[in-house]
Design a protein around this motif. Structure first.
Motif, PDB file in Angstrom:
ATOM      1  N   ASP A   1      -8.982   1.989  -3.784  1.00 40.11           N
ATOM      2  CA  ASP A   1      -8.806   1.136  -4.966  1.00 40.11           C
ATOM      3  C   ASP A   1      -7.369   0.644  -5.135  1.00 40.11           C
ATOM      4  N   VAL A   2      -6.562   0.716  -4.089  1.00 37.20           N
ATOM      5  CA  VAL A   2      -5.174   0.254  -4.123  1.00 37.20           C
ATOM      6  C   VAL A   2      -4.995  -0.842  -3.078  1.00 37.20           C
ATOM      7  N   LEU A   3      -4.312  -1.908  -3.459  1.00 36.18           N
ATOM      8  CA  LEU A   3      -3.996  -3.011  -2.559  1.00 36.18           C
ATOM      9  C   LEU A   3      -2.490  -3.053  -2.348  1.00 36.18           C
ATOM     10  N   ASP A   4      -2.037  -2.693  -1.145  1.00 39.68           N
ATOM     11  CA  ASP A   4      -0.620  -2.755  -0.790  1.00 39.68           C
ATOM     12  C   ASP A   4      -0.388  -3.989   0.071  1.00 39.68           C
ATOM     13  N   ILE A   5       0.616  -4.763  -0.304  1.00 40.21           N
ATOM     14  CA  ILE A   5       0.951  -6.016   0.385  1.00 40.21           C
ATOM     15  C   ILE A   5       2.373  -5.909   0.904  1.00 40.21           C
ATOM     16  N   LEU A   6       2.566  -6.305   2.160  1.00 40.35           N
ATOM     17  CA  LEU A   6       3.903  -6.299   2.755  1.00 40.35           C
ATOM     18  C   LEU A   6       4.448  -7.714   2.681  1.00 40.35           C
ATOM     19  N   PRO A   7       5.426  -7.959   1.811  1.00 39.59           N
ATOM     20  CA  PRO A   7       5.895  -9.332   1.573  1.00 39.59           C
ATOM     21  C   PRO A   7       6.565  -9.927   2.812  1.00 39.59           C
ATOM     22  N   VAL A   8       6.484 -11.255   2.918  1.00 34.40           N
ATOM     23  CA  VAL A   8       7.272 -11.955   3.925  1.00 34.40           C
ATOM     24  C   VAL A   8       8.725 -11.970   3.457  1.00 34.40           C
ATOM     25  N   ASP A   9       9.629 -12.257   4.387  1.00 35.83           N
ATOM     26  CA  ASP A   9      11.059 -12.261   4.066  1.00 35.83           C
ATOM     27  C   ASP A   9      11.405 -13.580   3.386  1.00 35.83           C
ATOM     28  N   CYS A  10      11.238 -13.615   2.068  1.00 39.36           N
ATOM     29  CA  CYS A  10      11.493 -14.847   1.315  1.00 39.36           C
ATOM     30  C   CYS A  10      11.913 -14.478  -0.103  1.00 39.36           C
TER      31      CYS A  10
END
Length: 524
Positions: free
Chosen positions: A97-106
């Motif tokens: 039930d957790v959504l982890d997102i790895l951001p782009v370098d911006c």
């Protein structure tokens, strides 16, 4: 919110466990604590035939530091198909039930999550929430959503904690097959036909708690008017009921108008004048949803003085002041939502039924308080830990007792001043100490003993009456180390005297009655 009298019946019939238990609150995740949510843009297609949703949520956020992980909650029942940042697909992990997102370098401050799937079905709404899909008597689909106990993760990816409210509000775009209408928060700013479907774009700029974001689908009859607020604003007022109940629409609108006038008298102007005042008929009892309260009480209006009263409608409407405008960031303080709102229910009796109806209502409610749990729960409580019937009854009784201690000349201005203070409203969430410190500062009275006793313990002062001489009695309250003003009925009428454990002498040729009208919670 969910009316406590029904809870006892509900729990008595519950199985021992559910397949899912989506609680929320508790300590804020350290990763999420680095981020503030500014705005949600939720775009969903509602698919009644398969009881599914499909679409995206665009989340605008801010942070004082560069984030290497964006963490949101979304139940595993939905499949996330892709996540975009700065127009590019990014890596994500969705489990437990957790959504982890790895951001782009911006320097991006937005992320768009595409997802969909079959909706979780409410087991017993609104107490155990989810989606409720039914058919009305004309065989039209009818869908309601309830999520106070579960949070927004059951319908959208979100920073799902009660302390997180999007500071710049939400845009909500729902697409449904014709002829269905979707009622939601804020104002309807656009309706767009798309072949066999129609989209409704709702928008609000006010902060809003996650569980207050809501939408209801059906074929409805609308009744509307402009409400003249005591602030001078003219606010759109709407009710949406099923076609089979269209004859009730105008009457429900009038009940809503009277309830709003009553709430405004005691708690100040309606808090969301740029949006609307509204209720929509739902396939479950009801729930407070900012500017679109759920109503499922089957038009059970009761005459009160010269007007009609609907307890469910009035209670959920009261949450626009306590729960929506004044909101807590820790469920430990949930009594502020429910106790003050429940006391507002009692004030309808005072306003339209008079003192006799009011005190009868207080007596009826207070006799069943078990005093089993403190009104205030431990810090960092989850919703499940903090939610129990006494946050309604005892919470309201604390406010009623506060009125008895202060007197109307101080009490009513103090409560209205609290709900009108910018330090405690909209995105400035509150806790119990904020409330108690404000009341003491406003009134210039030391009420720490009173608040500590009734909010943080289950103890009650024990009344002791002793005969003294021919026509005297000594009245004391055992178990406390402070004094409270108490009404005492004597042979000469009702007197108001300050009473503590040392005792106070009163003259009377007949036995005295302590607190005859029931202002205080006492052991007699």
């Amino acid at each position: 919110m969910k009316k406590y009298l029904s809870i006892l019946l509900f729990f008595a019939s519950l199985p021992f466990s559910f397949a899912q238990n989506w609680d929320w609150g508790g300590p804020l995740d350290p990763i999420q604590a680095k981020m503030k949510i500014r705005h949600y843009r939720l775009e969903l297609e509602l698919i009644p035939e398969t009881q599914s949703i499909l679409g995206s949520n665009t989340i605008t956020f801010s942070s004082d530091e560069k984030l290497d992980t964006l963490r949101f909650q979304l139940i595993d029942e939905y499949e996330v198909s892709r996540v975009l940042m700065d127009g590019k697909e990014v890596v994500f992990f969705h489990q437990n039930d957790v959504l982890d997102i790895l951001p782009v370098d911006c320097t991006c401050d937005q992320v768009q999550v595409f997802y969909g799937g079959k909706t979780p079905i409410a087991q017993n709404p609104p107490w155990t929430g989810g989606f409720t899909w039914e058919k009305d008597q004309l065989d039209n689909h009818w869908m309601g959503l309830s999520s106070q106990g579960e949070g927004a993760k059951i319908f959208m990816p979100a920073l799902d904690h009660p302390s997180s409210e999007p500071s710049e509000g939400v845009d909500l775009i729902f697409t449904a097959p014709k002829p269905y209408f979707v009622a939601s928060n804020g104002r309807l700013i656009q309706t767009e036909e798309k072949g066999a479907h129609v989209s409704y774009h709702w928008s609000t700029a006010y902060p809003i708690n996650n569980y207050n974001i809501n939408f209801t689908l059906g074929v409805f009859q609308e009744a509307k008017m402009e409400f003249e607020s005591i602030s001078g604003n003219r606010i759109p007022m709407h009710v949406w009921v099923l076609q089979e109940n269209r004859a009730k629409a105008e009457e429900l609108l009038e009940v809503l108008k009277i309830s709003t006038e009553t709430q405004e008298k005691y708690f100040g102007p309606f808090p969301f004048p740029k949006d609307k005042i509204a209720v929509v008929e739902t396939p479950y009892l009801g729930m407070e949803h900012q500017t679109i309260n759920a109503y499922g009480n089957n038009f059970q209006f009761v005459a009160m003085g010269e007007v009609n009263y609907d307890w469910l409608l009035h209670h959920e409407l009261g949450h626009e002041w306590f729960g929506n405008k004044v909101s807590v960031g820790d469920w430990a303080d949930m009594w502020i939502h429910e106790g003050l709102t429940a006391y507002g229910d009692w004030l309808f009796y005072w306003e339209h039924g008079g003192p006799e109806a009011y005190f009868a209502k207080v007596k009826s409610e207070s006799r069943n308080i078990p005093h089993a749990k403190p009104v205030v729960s431990p810090p960092n409580s989850t919703e499940e830990q903090a939610y129990h019937p006494e946050i309604y009854t005892k919470g309201a009784m604390v406010i009623h007792s506060l009125r008895g201690v202060l007197g109307d000349e101080l009490f009513f201005p103090a409560i209205k001043a609290f709900v009108m203070d910018d330090r405690f409203t909209y995105q400035n969430q509150v806790n119990t100490r904020d409330f108690t410190d404000f009341i003491q500062s406003f009134t210039g009275q030391d009420l720490s003993g009173f608040f500590d006793l009734y909010l943080y313990t289950t103890s009650l002062p024990k009344v002791k009456v002793s005969k003294k001489g021919k026509d005297g009695y000594v009245v004391s309250l055992q178990g406390i180390d402070f004094e409270m003003p108490v009404e005492v009925e004597t042979s000469e009428g009702i007197q108001r005297v300050s009473v503590g454990k040392k005792g106070t002498e009163v003259k009377s040729s007949t036995p005295v009655v302590v607190d005859p009208r029931g202002w205080l919670m006492l052991e007699k």
